[in-house]
Scaffold this motif. Sequence first.
Motif, PDB file in Angstrom:
ATOM      1  N   ASP A  51      18.311  14.510  30.404  1.00  0.00           N
ATOM      2  CA  ASP A  51      18.320  14.104  31.805  1.00  0.00           C
ATOM      3  C   ASP A  51      18.468  12.584  31.805  1.00  0.00           C
ATOM      4  OD1 ASP A  51      17.826  13.333  34.419  1.00  0.00           O
ATOM      5  OD2 ASP A  51      16.191  14.764  34.707  1.00  0.00           O
ATOM      6  N   TRP A  52      19.717  12.123  31.959  1.00  0.00           N
ATOM      7  CA  TRP A  52      20.011  10.690  31.827  1.00  0.00           C
ATOM      8  C   TRP A  52      19.274   9.843  32.866  1.00  0.00           C
ATOM      9  CZ3 TRP A  52      21.432   9.716  27.285  1.00  0.00           C
ATOM     10  CH2 TRP A  52      22.300  10.573  26.588  1.00  0.00           C
ATOM     11  N   SER A  53      18.829  10.441  33.960  1.00  0.00           N
ATOM     12  CA  SER A  53      18.078   9.664  34.946  1.00  0.00           C
ATOM     13  C   SER A  53      16.734   9.218  34.380  1.00  0.00           C
ATOM     14  CB  SER A  53      17.872  10.463  36.234  1.00  0.00           C
ATOM     15  OG  SER A  53      16.932  11.508  36.040  1.00  0.00           O
ATOM     16  N   LYS A  54      16.328   9.815  33.247  1.00  0.00           N
ATOM     17  CA  LYS A  54      15.062   9.447  32.619  1.00  0.00           C
ATOM     18  C   LYS A  54      15.272   8.824  31.238  1.00  0.00           C
ATOM     19  CE  LYS A  54      12.440  12.742  35.283  1.00  0.00           C
ATOM     20  NZ  LYS A  54      13.475  13.129  36.190  1.00  0.00           N
ATOM     21  N   ALA A  55      16.488   8.340  30.980  1.00  0.00           N
ATOM     22  CA  ALA A  55      16.791   7.747  29.672  1.00  0.00           C
ATOM     23  C   ALA A  55      16.045   6.449  29.461  1.00  0.00           C
ATOM     24  CB  ALA A  55      18.301   7.514  29.541  1.00  0.00           C
ATOM     25  N   ARG A  56      15.832   6.104  28.205  1.00  0.00           N
ATOM     26  CA  ARG A  56      15.124   4.866  27.847  1.00  0.00           C
ATOM     27  C   ARG A  56      15.961   3.663  28.210  1.00  0.00           C
ATOM     28  NH1 ARG A  56      14.876   6.949  21.953  1.00  0.00           N
ATOM     29  NH2 ARG A  56      13.635   8.750  22.364  1.00  0.00           N
TER      30      ARG A  56
END
Length: 170
Positions: A165-170
């Motif tokens: 889920d790229w919206s929660k990527a570092r």
Amino acid sequence: MTDLNLTILPESPNDAHAIERLHERTFGPGRFVLSAYRLREHVDHLAELSFTARIGTLLVGSVRQLPVMIGETPALLLGPLTVEPPFRSRGVGRLLLDRAISDARAQGHKLIVLVGDEPYYSRVGFKKIPKGRVTMPGPVDAGRLLVLELADGAFEGVSGPIRPDWSKAR
């Protein structure tokens, strides 16, 4: 279920080193090539949905959950779930699993996926995903790809690649 004086607690940042050592002992260096680990390279697990099992101060088990997408549908990837070998078959894994599932449901999540043994995980409601409906990066045994609906019908019409889920990527 267990005769141990066990405490299940949310994972804290201070647990990271002990959990990594547990993963080293139980999964070995080959764990880094697994499809599930490939997803973990870019997005951190959710600490509020990841738990440790302790007897006193001794960490004996851990479970983590990672935010992923299946196609365009948000889901959680459960894993790794591991217990120190001397404490296996004593209900520790089941208690960690129950806590991870109940907290995910309470926080409004609808789906959990994992790669694992269907006979073990089916006891809490996981089912095999029909072959070809969902894919993961890298090779994965389609017979070990499982899903749990936390809300009735949540998996209806869901298909596609599992990705971070790229919206929660570092």
